[in-house]
Every structure is written in structure tokens, then in C-alpha cells.
Write a protein that holds these residues in place. Sequence first.
Motif, PDB file in Angstrom:
ATOM      1  N   ARG A  83      -4.764  -3.097   4.261  1.00  0.00           N
ATOM      2  CA  ARG A  83      -4.177  -3.394   2.948  1.00  0.00           C
ATOM      3  C   ARG A  83      -4.589  -4.772   2.431  1.00  0.00           C
ATOM      4  O   ARG A  83      -4.985  -4.929   1.268  1.00  0.00           O
TER       5      ARG A  83
ATOM      6  N   GLY B 167      -8.469   3.544   1.341  1.00  0.00           N
ATOM      7  CA  GLY B 167      -8.471   3.367   2.787  1.00  0.00           C
ATOM      8  C   GLY B 167      -9.057   4.568   3.504  1.00  0.00           C
ATOM      9  O   GLY B 167      -9.849   4.424   4.451  1.00  0.00           O
TER      10      GLY B 167
ATOM     11  N   MET C 249       0.850  -1.188   0.000  1.00  0.00           N
ATOM     12  CA  MET C 249       0.000   0.000   0.000  1.00  0.00           C
ATOM     13  C   MET C 249       0.881   1.232   0.000  1.00  0.00           C
ATOM     14  O   MET C 249       1.939   1.259   0.627  1.00  0.00           O
ATOM     15  N   THR C 250       0.463   2.263  -0.685  1.00  0.00           N
ATOM     16  CA  THR C 250       1.191   3.521  -0.617  1.00  0.00           C
ATOM     17  C   THR C 250       1.120   4.086   0.781  1.00  0.00           C
ATOM     18  O   THR C 250       0.279   3.712   1.583  1.00  0.00           O
ATOM     19  N   GLU C 251       2.011   5.019   1.057  1.00  0.00           N
ATOM     20  CA  GLU C 251       2.082   5.579   2.400  1.00  0.00           C
ATOM     21  C   GLU C 251       0.832   6.376   2.731  1.00  0.00           C
ATOM     22  O   GLU C 251       0.217   6.987   1.851  1.00  0.00           O
ATOM     23  N   PRO C 252       0.423   6.410   4.024  1.00  0.00           N
ATOM     24  CA  PRO C 252      -0.715   7.239   4.433  1.00  0.00           C
ATOM     25  C   PRO C 252      -0.431   8.705   4.162  1.00  0.00           C
ATOM     26  O   PRO C 252       0.724   9.112   4.025  1.00  0.00           O
TER      27      PRO C 252
ATOM     28  N   GLU D 236      -4.583   2.614  -3.220  1.00  0.00           N
ATOM     29  CA  GLU D 236      -5.054   1.886  -2.039  1.00  0.00           C
ATOM     30  C   GLU D 236      -5.181   2.789  -0.813  1.00  0.00           C
ATOM     31  O   GLU D 236      -6.138   2.667  -0.039  1.00  0.00           O
ATOM     32  N   SER D 237      -4.218   3.686  -0.587  1.00  0.00           N
ATOM     33  CA  SER D 237      -4.315   4.558   0.587  1.00  0.00           C
ATOM     34  C   SER D 237      -5.502   5.510   0.466  1.00  0.00           C
ATOM     35  O   SER D 237      -6.150   5.851   1.465  1.00  0.00           O
TER      36      SER D 237
ATOM     37  N   LEU E  50      -4.381   1.837   8.102  1.00  0.00           N
ATOM     38  CA  LEU E  50      -4.313   1.587   6.668  1.00  0.00           C
ATOM     39  C   LEU E  50      -3.480   0.351   6.346  1.00  0.00           C
ATOM     40  O   LEU E  50      -3.771  -0.360   5.379  1.00  0.00           O
ATOM     41  N   ARG E  51      -2.476   0.079   7.140  1.00  0.00           N
ATOM     42  CA  ARG E  51      -1.650  -1.099   6.863  1.00  0.00           C
ATOM     43  C   ARG E  51      -2.418  -2.391   7.130  1.00  0.00           C
ATOM     44  O   ARG E  51      -2.280  -3.369   6.404  1.00  0.00           O
TER      45      ARG E  51
END
Length: 576
Positions: free
Chosen positions: A29, A285, A1-4, A281-282, A25-26
Motif C-alpha cells: 500500500r 496490487g 487500501m481496499t480489502e484484498p 489500489e487492491s 497487499l497491505r
Amino acid sequence: MTEPPTDAEPIPDLLGEEPAVRIDLRELRQTLVFGFALGTSLEQFDRVLGAATLPASSWDHAAFERDLFLEDLVQRSLRIRIGGRTLSPCLPYLLRVMSEPPREPSVVAFRQRVLEELAGSAEFRRQFERIYTGLVAVRTALCSEGGARRGGGTHRRLEILRAVEEVVNDLAGAFEGATSGLSRLRAFGMSVKATDTYERLAALLDHERHLGTVDLRVQVGSDGALRTFQIVAVRENRQNPFHTSAIWRFFTRLRLLLRGYRVAPGEVAERLLDDVWSGMESVVGMFLQLLGDMEFYLAGLSLADMAQDKGLPVCLAELVRPGEGGEGAGMEIKRLYNPLLLAGKTTPVPCDLRTAHDDAVVIVTGPNSGGKTRLLQSIGLAQLLGQVGLFVTAERARMPMLSGMFVSLIQESRSDQPEGQLGMELMRIRRLFEELGFGSLVLIDELCSGTNPSEGEEIARLVISLLPELKSQVFVTTHLLTLASGLAEDPPVAQLEFLQVELDPHERPTYGFIAGVAKTSLAHRTAARLGVTKDELSSLIAAKKRAAATQAPARPKVVRKPRPAAIGTVKALRRR
């Protein structure tokens, strides 16, 4: 996942004054990866959202949730209704938000401004509901039961990406001129649209929608029938960054085959979709966190709609810290009613309530079925709704900002209870002083009703004399009228106040409350209303006796058997 999102990036947080990523968020994922590839379950999303962090709170939901029927309130009076449809919220998350009022008044004020702006602008509410339904569509598409085609095919994944693109566009184009936390949603949408990841998403979807242009020549007869249909020209959309020529596609596949790779039809497109999705993805999320936050406000708007349908008012509470409201500043609520009754067929009867101190101990007396327990419920729910930042079911409400609430309205006998009725009552009182913090709200129904009046009055007087030391707002109902009268004549504490059920000229409850102590509980009127009088009970007994007499079975006919002959006679007959 990309960073928050970082602190510098807009965060679509609608519950906290300082925007924060409150969802893990992790942890989300894996659910998103499976949801995009194969589909997942709604319970997985609810589990992650239900565990999201909330602004700090000092309230313990176990001390009031059961007796205030909070889950019933959420499911019956806080239903989310959009366009005539009733939508199901994430119940664990909504219950947590409802039962954990924020500690800081500034957070409550932030939520009130959001709700006020939504309720005051039909256009903002329409945009808000459109974005929410879009978020629901994204979540539904990710669930195994929601995809148009199961199995993780290209068409299903494209549907998910289209739904994400639509929500981003709606966010970026909504709430222009908003001054509340709604402006965060617009800023978030515009920020996402400015990213390279979104540009790749938009380009991919545009490529899928617009692979090329076909020019047609059609001839139609006088009768309207189609005579000829001819393709004049076919032009590929060469401006899209995902476009490749037919020759290049052929040589690409040939090169892969020569290197030993076997490429199935559509496999390259599948990998391209996965690459674009991983970059979003983030964002998705954050969609899930926003979905839960929006359900909180939609539930509040639904409560206001139900009240309006019954001609009843709602308001945003004025919350005052204890001691900051000046001398004699207590609770003042005009036209208070119970929100649990909004879902019923009857219309609740409002009443006015006022206390002279923010640490008042109010003794409520009056007949059964006069509304005393409902009054305590109304007070507790009004305090809770006010402190979470939603509408209060009243015309106007000024309340102290409290640190918690203890409610004890339901006393049920259980087969496994460790004590008798008196022991259970004493345990309830003990639990009150163990769990209650300073500056809380206390609601107790029928204090010391589980023992004889003389002992009950002694214990109740002790409890009432000690409660003010906790600097709490206290409401207690009792049928011990001699106790209430004695306390009124000789109050043990200065903060003691009294309310009684208001009666009409025919001594029937009006469901309003006035100052003072009730002179009688009107038990005889309640008994008469419910048919528990000597005449009524005697007539029931007489009816049972008549029924028993008419239905008495006839005596069975006795068949006499011949008596056996005496032994001597039998012997004489044998000799003959």
C-alpha cells in the motif's frame, strides 16, 4: 487500501491450482500511495514481488542453483522478448519460481495447461503479451523515472489511471473460450469492470476526455487555405456524473472562501483523483502479482522461440511419481540438449537418455571434452524445467516426479579452504548425504578425483553402494576407469547402470552416449589437440632458446681506471 479480493471473487493467479493472493497487499500500500502521489522506484516493486509466497515446494535451491548456472539460464535463455524488444523481468521473483518446483503434481499440470494454450494459440499469446506490456506501463508510470511529468501533477495521475483502465479492459476482453488458468484473467477483468469503483474511474476519465463538444464553422478557399474559423456552439457533457455547471462551480468556490478555505486551482480535481485511486489500489496490487506470473510464462515461450530458431524441439514433460510407472520405469528423454547453449553461436547436439529404474545409479565415463559435464547439466536443467511446468529442451521427456536435487559440478580451489583436495572431496560427499532427501536427483562430476586412484576407488565404491538406499536418481562421472570396469563386472547394487561417451570411427566424441564403460580416456588425443605433446613442448622450448640467444645483450665494455701509485713512489716524488 481496499480489502484484498475474497475467495468468491476471481483472483488472477497463474501459478497455483487453487487461486490465491500471494503478494502482501497491505505492505504494498505505501509503495502505491507514494507511486501515485510523487513516484517511487522499481526496486520497491521488485522487493515486494520477490517476497511473494509460492506453492509449497520441497526443493532447496542452495543445493543446485550455483552449479546449474540458473541465473545465467534466466538471463540468457529465458529472456522476455515482445515485438523485437527484450524486457527485463523481476529477477528475484523469476529465480524463486524457477528454483522452487511445486510439491503437488496437479500444480505442475495446471501450469503446463496454461503454457500449452499460450503456445497453441497465436491470438491468446498476442493478448497475453498486450496485457503484460500494459502492466509494465502501469508500473513504469508509478515509478519516479517513468512519469511523463514528475511532481505528482494532475496530468501524471491521469496517465496512471488511464493505464489502469486500459489493462482492465484488455483483461475483460481477452481469452474468450480459454480452458486453462488463462480464463481467470478474463473473469478478473470482468469482475473489476462490474464494480462501482471502476465505474467511478471510467466516468472520471470520460469526463476528462470529454468535457464538452465544440461546433465549428470553417471556410476554405479554392487554394486550400483557411479563410474563416467560427465557433458556432459549445455544449458541456452533462451526462457525466462528474459534471457540474459553471454557476455551481463558482458558488462552490465562493462558499469555501466564505468559510475560510483557500482552494488552489486544480485542488478539488487532485482530491477526486486520489479518491478514485484509493478504490483501485487492491486491483493494482493484484496487477503486480499477475505481472510476475506472466513473466514466468513469457520466459518459457522465449525458450521455445530460441530453440525453434536453431531447429531444436521442446516438449512438456510427462512426470511420473516414483513407483507408479510400473516395473523398470525410469527416466527417458529423447533428443535432450543443454539450454545454456541456446544463447551461443553454435547449435547444441542432442542425445538420447534412458534409465531402467527410477532409482538408478548411472556411472558416466569417457574422454575429456566429450560432453560428460554438459550431460549432467542438461539432465539437471531438464528435470528442473519439467517440474516447474515449463518446456523441457528435448523432443520427448518422461521423468520421475522428484522431491529435490543435489548438484556438485564445480570444484574450485580456494585460498581459505579448510582442507586439502582430498579433504574437500570428503566434505562434498558428507554434504551430499546430509542434504539429500529421499527421491531426489543427484548429479556429481568427477567423484573422488582429488586423491590417488586406489583410495579414490575405495571411497567411490562406498558412496555408490549407499546411494540407492535414498531411492534417488543418480548420475556420476568419473575418470577412474578401473573402478567403473570393476563395478560393471561385480555391481554392488542392482540399480547400477553405465553410460560412455560415443566415439566416431576416428575416435572423436560425437557428444552422444551409449551403454557401457569407456576403455580409455583418450588423454593422449586431448593432449595432442591442445598441443601438449613432447614434440610441441620441445619446439616451444627451442623457440625460447633461440629468442634468448638473439636478444642477449652485448657485454658492457670494461673501462680500466689507472691504478694508484704505490705509497713509496709518492714519497720519493715528494722528496725530489
